[in-house]
Scaffold this motif. Sequence first.
Motif, PDB file in Angstrom:
ATOM      1  N   GLU A 135     -28.949  37.292 -62.623  1.00 37.02           N
ATOM      2  CA  GLU A 135     -27.823  38.141 -62.687  1.00 37.02           C
ATOM      3  C   GLU A 135     -26.947  38.099 -61.387  1.00 37.02           C
ATOM      4  O   GLU A 135     -25.716  38.601 -61.524  1.00 37.02           O
ATOM      5  CB  GLU A 135     -28.479  39.626 -62.644  1.00 37.02           C
ATOM      6  CG  GLU A 135     -29.162  39.797 -63.915  1.00 37.02           C
ATOM      7  CD  GLU A 135     -28.294  39.837 -65.150  1.00 37.02           C
ATOM      8  OE1 GLU A 135     -27.139  40.407 -65.180  1.00 37.02           O
ATOM      9  OE2 GLU A 135     -28.834  39.556 -66.170  1.00 37.02           O
ATOM     10  N   LYS A 193     -26.125  46.117 -63.656  1.00 38.45           N
ATOM     11  CA  LYS A 193     -25.400  45.655 -64.962  1.00 38.45           C
ATOM     12  C   LYS A 193     -24.370  46.532 -64.972  1.00 38.45           C
ATOM     13  O   LYS A 193     -22.936  45.881 -65.067  1.00 38.45           O
ATOM     14  CB  LYS A 193     -26.119  45.769 -66.052  1.00 38.45           C
ATOM     15  CG  LYS A 193     -27.549  44.947 -66.148  1.00 38.45           C
ATOM     16  CD  LYS A 193     -26.980  43.569 -66.781  1.00 38.45           C
ATOM     17  CE  LYS A 193     -28.474  43.040 -67.240  1.00 38.45           C
ATOM     18  NZ  LYS A 193     -28.086  41.677 -68.102  1.00 38.45           N
ATOM     19  N   LYS A 222     -30.214  48.406 -64.210  1.00 36.91           N
ATOM     20  CA  LYS A 222     -29.160  48.846 -64.817  1.00 36.91           C
ATOM     21  C   LYS A 222     -27.918  49.421 -64.034  1.00 36.91           C
ATOM     22  O   LYS A 222     -26.727  48.878 -64.627  1.00 36.91           O
ATOM     23  CB  LYS A 222     -29.642  50.192 -65.739  1.00 36.91           C
ATOM     24  CG  LYS A 222     -28.538  50.771 -66.830  1.00 36.91           C
ATOM     25  CD  LYS A 222     -28.242  49.728 -67.761  1.00 36.91           C
ATOM     26  CE  LYS A 222     -27.244  50.330 -69.043  1.00 36.91           C
ATOM     27  NZ  LYS A 222     -26.046  50.985 -68.386  1.00 36.91           N
ATOM     28  N   SER A 255     -20.367  44.800 -64.624  1.00 33.32           N
ATOM     29  CA  SER A 255     -19.421  44.841 -65.496  1.00 33.32           C
ATOM     30  C   SER A 255     -17.993  45.447 -65.078  1.00 33.32           C
ATOM     31  O   SER A 255     -17.028  45.004 -65.924  1.00 33.32           O
ATOM     32  CB  SER A 255     -19.985  45.629 -66.832  1.00 33.32           C
ATOM     33  OG  SER A 255     -20.006  46.929 -66.505  1.00 33.32           O
TER      34      SER A 255
END
Length: 289
Positions: free
Chosen positions: A45, A20, A17, A24
């Motif tokens: 990813e 991510k 997480k 972003s």
Amino acid sequence: MSKSILIAGASGALGFKLLKDFKSQGFKIRALTHSEEGLEKLKGEVEDIHYLDASEDKGKLEGITRDMDYVVSALGKSISLFHPDSDTFYESNYKANSHLLEDSKKYRVKKFIYVSMMGADTASDFKIPGTHRKTEKEIQNSGLNYSIIRPVGFYSGLHDLIIMARKKVIPLVGDGKAKTNSIFHGDLANFISNNFTGLPEISEIGGPKIHTREEMAVMIQEKIGGKIIKVPESIAKSGSEVPKLFAKENLGHKLDYFSYIMSNDMIGQSRGTLTFKDYLNQIDLDNIE
């Protein structure tokens, strides 16, 4: 020029997480994982992946923080009673992070953020928080800018009770009146990624609501079933010694700490929005192992 960050333990629930969230925000990401399963998870990813065990020969880790502005370490051993593994808490919680810290000092990262655990300072006589405390001390003496995050505990850390509830028993150590405000790992990741440059040296972080251990057990019972059984602390303590007699020290240490956190208040600064009840309603309980 984009900022760069190394995320250690990037394939775990919290680490993934964090990856991510920082991705972003436009960060250049480097990821560290020690499992083949983690490697496969990360491939879609991020391109810059290091697949190695940081607790082993530190020479293999050399240069992993080169050109990195920041390091976030979510390295650490699972405390689940149902997650058997051969590495020790000393190796996973201390040795791996010590090697990572040494490389971070060599390449002068701007900030080292370490996810420890609540109790690292007050319950360091126990093996699990004690290894985190040993890492904390090295970080504090490193000369680097740092932040140490001590989460109260994750909702996912209560999956053991969900597994046991399926077996029709939900054990509580003591009278069940100890209070806590566990947190969703996604909420903690958001807190870290949104505040990482301004984080204080030490933060003790919990979720949005405080519950007794019994109240949380009742929520699990209402969702899954099972009988809540209260185990006296003295019996739980004796039971944690048995695995150590059969060369299962990891399990013994987990039982030790399980008994401690179930019978002592563990409350941190309130952060996040997802409550434990909402967490139970949104996850696939049948796939928890």
